[in-house]
Write an enzyme that holds these catalytic residues in place. Structure first.
Site, PDB file in Angstrom:
ATOM      1  N   LYS A   1      39.545  56.915  49.401  1.00  5.52           N
ATOM      2  CA  LYS A   1      39.693  57.070  47.944  1.00  5.52           C
ATOM      3  C   LYS A   1      39.338  55.756  47.238  1.00  5.52           C
ATOM      4  CE  LYS A   1      44.567  55.854  48.446  1.00  5.52           C
ATOM      5  NZ  LYS A   1      45.948  56.372  48.560  1.00  5.52           N
TER       6      LYS A   1
ATOM      7  N   TYR B   1      39.291  26.780  29.514  1.00  5.11           N
ATOM      8  CA  TYR B   1      40.238  27.086  28.443  1.00  5.11           C
ATOM      9  C   TYR B   1      41.623  26.508  28.691  1.00  5.11           C
ATOM     10  CZ  TYR B   1      36.811  30.700  27.131  1.00  5.11           C
ATOM     11  OH  TYR B   1      35.694  31.376  26.772  1.00  5.11           O
TER      12      TYR B   1
ATOM     13  N   MET C   1      36.443  35.133  32.000  1.00  4.68           N
ATOM     14  CA  MET C   1      35.898  36.462  32.239  1.00  4.68           C
ATOM     15  C   MET C   1      34.718  36.439  33.211  1.00  4.68           C
ATOM     16  SD  MET C   1      34.281  39.191  29.528  1.00  4.68           S
ATOM     17  CE  MET C   1      35.729  39.249  28.492  1.00  4.68           C
TER      18      MET C   1
HETATM   19  C1  LIG Z   1      46.361  55.977  49.876  1.00  5.13           C
HETATM   20  C2  LIG Z   1      47.094  56.879  50.786  1.00  5.13           C
HETATM   21  C3  LIG Z   1      47.075  56.673  52.181  1.00  5.13           C
HETATM   22  C4  LIG Z   1      46.479  55.433  52.828  1.00  5.13           C
HETATM   23  O1  LIG Z   1      47.394  54.379  52.713  1.00  5.13           O
HETATM   24  P1  LIG Z   1      47.141  52.963  53.443  1.00  5.13           P
HETATM   25  O2  LIG Z   1      48.402  52.234  53.224  1.00  5.13           O
HETATM   26  O3  LIG Z   1      45.986  52.336  52.742  1.00  5.13           O
HETATM   27  O4  LIG Z   1      46.838  53.250  54.855  1.00  5.13           O
HETATM   28  C5  LIG Z   1      47.650  57.630  52.987  1.00  5.13           C
HETATM   29  N1  LIG Z   1      48.240  58.725  52.462  1.00  5.13           N
HETATM   30  C6  LIG Z   1      48.309  58.950  51.135  1.00  5.13           C
HETATM   31  C7  LIG Z   1      48.975  60.166  50.640  1.00  5.13           C
HETATM   32  C8  LIG Z   1      47.758  58.025  50.253  1.00  5.13           C
HETATM   33  O5  LIG Z   1      47.842  58.234  48.937  1.00  5.13           O
END
Ligand SMILES: *Cc1c(COP(=O)(O)O)cnc(C)c1O
Length: 369
Positions: free
Chosen positions: A31, A259, A307
């Site tokens: 993801k 800055y 930035m």
């Molecule tokens: C993001 C996620 C994972 C992976 O988690 P990690 O800690 O990166 O291994 C697994 N299960 C769910 C439901 C998640 O949302």
């Protein structure tokens, strides 16, 4: 000028390492653009290495994988009421199902598309995010059984997610998960895969792997416990963030830098300008705490990260325009670690790599490509 080098061999190595630690299937979680590493490239490398399924949050991410030609199973588990389950079911995307409303949408999607909907039922065993409540679980099981009997859905899996609060809390969730599986079994609901742990639980609780483990951060070679131990686990960080010195100049003592003048030169010195800023995901609050490396030497970022850029005071070192600047990478080859930058930024390695972007270009290396 700004580059995220992604080592696909490291990704494949980490996948195989996790595989060697378990009898369970591995579901790499890709993801959020594979935590900043590039979802499609990571998926292709892992699929070529024998990976049979991926996890994502959104249906749209799963469809992007299908568009890219990924044919492995893809599970998406975070939905809003507008998400297009019809296209998901038509294109063989497995759906995480948290309640009866989502189940009904999956059934409708099956009716419209003429395909069976592949489901993973999610039970909330204590994290308090998505998933069925324990109170509604039996109703979800019964409704799912009816949809199975109507030949609209198959249940591929039942899953949950740990809170990683403490071992005692996690163990309590493992027990509630076992109870939820027992309820499904007693009710006569068939499923193939029970899965609970993410990277941390998979490394910590080998007795809780069930049939599959969902591994995100460890696939990218990073320590899920924020304890700087990735190499102890044999994991290899896959992302190196680098840039080059854009400009150097000699300035006298007493020169304010960036800055707010958080840094003022103490003696005549060389300032080196690096064209990476918070637009690229380098946290502004790492100012004064983070280090980067040039020609194998570590330099603190003393002046305000802006930035587009930050400035290093490199003293009398022979640093030239065009010299490579490593923001982070694999500490085994001398790069600053993501964990160090995360500590300096008061966050976790996950957030650092996932937010790397802006004007960085990703470049892929490794035979796996
Ligand atoms: C993001 C996620 C994972 C992976 O988690 P990690 O800690 O990166 O291994 C697994 N299960 C769910 C439901 C998640 O949302």
């Amino acid at each position: 000028m700004r580059e995220l080098v992604i080592d696909l061999d490291a990704v494949v190595h980490n996948f195989k390492l996790m595989q060697s630690r378990t009898k369970a299937l591995i579901l790499p979680v890709i993801k959020a653009n594979a935590y900043g590493h590039g979802m499609v490239e990571v998926a292709k490398a892992l699929e070529a290495a024998g990976c049979t399924g991926f996890g994502v949050a959104d249906v749209s991410e799963a469809l992007e994988l299908r568009d890219a030609g990924i044919s492995a199973a893809v599970l998406a588990w975070l939905h809003d009421p507008e998400d297009d389950f019809v296209e998901a079911v038509a294109r063989d995307v497995d759906l995480g199902i948290a309640n009866i409303e989502q189940l009904n949408r999956a059934v409708r999607a099956s009716e419209i598309s003429g395909e069976l909907a592949h489901l993973h039922l999610k039970i909330d065993t204590g994290l308090g995010r998505n998933g069925s409540t324990e109170a509604e679980w039996i109703d979800l099981i019964e409704a799912t059984k009816a949809a199975v009997a109507a030949e609209r859905v198959v249940v591929v899996g039942i899953f949950s997610h740990l809170s990683s609060t403490s071992e005692a809390d996690d163990r309590a969730q493992v027990e509630r998960f076992r109870a939820a599986l027992a309820q499904a079994k007693d009710a006569g609901l068939e499923y193939e895969l029970a899965h609970l742990t993410a990277s941390d639980g998979s490394l910590a609780y080998e007795d809780a792997h069930f049939d599959m483990i969902r591994v995100g951060i460890a696939i990218y070679g990073l320590d899920p416990f924020s304890s700087h131990r990735s190499s102890e686990f044999g994991l290899r960080p896959a992302m190196t963030a680098k840039s080059v010195v854009a400009q150097v100049k000699r300035v006298p003592a007493g020169h304010g830098v960036s800055y707010g003048y958080l840094h003022t030169t103490e003696t005549e010195t060389t300032l080196a300008l690096v064209p990476v800023g918070y637009a690229e995901g380098l946290p502004r609050n790492a100012t004064g705490k983070a280090h980067v490396s040039i020609n194998g030497k570590s330099y603190p970022i003393l002046s305000r990260i802006a930035m587009d850029q930050f400035v290093l005071d490199v003293g009398n070192d022979n640093v030239k325009a065009g010299d490579e600047v490593i923001l982070f990478g694999d500490p085994a080859v001398g790069a600053p670690s993501v964990d160090d930058l995360a500590d300096a930024s008061d966050t976790i390695n996950y957030e650092i790599v996932t937010r790397m972007g802006g004007r960085f270009k990703r470049r892929y290396i490794g035979a796996a490509k």
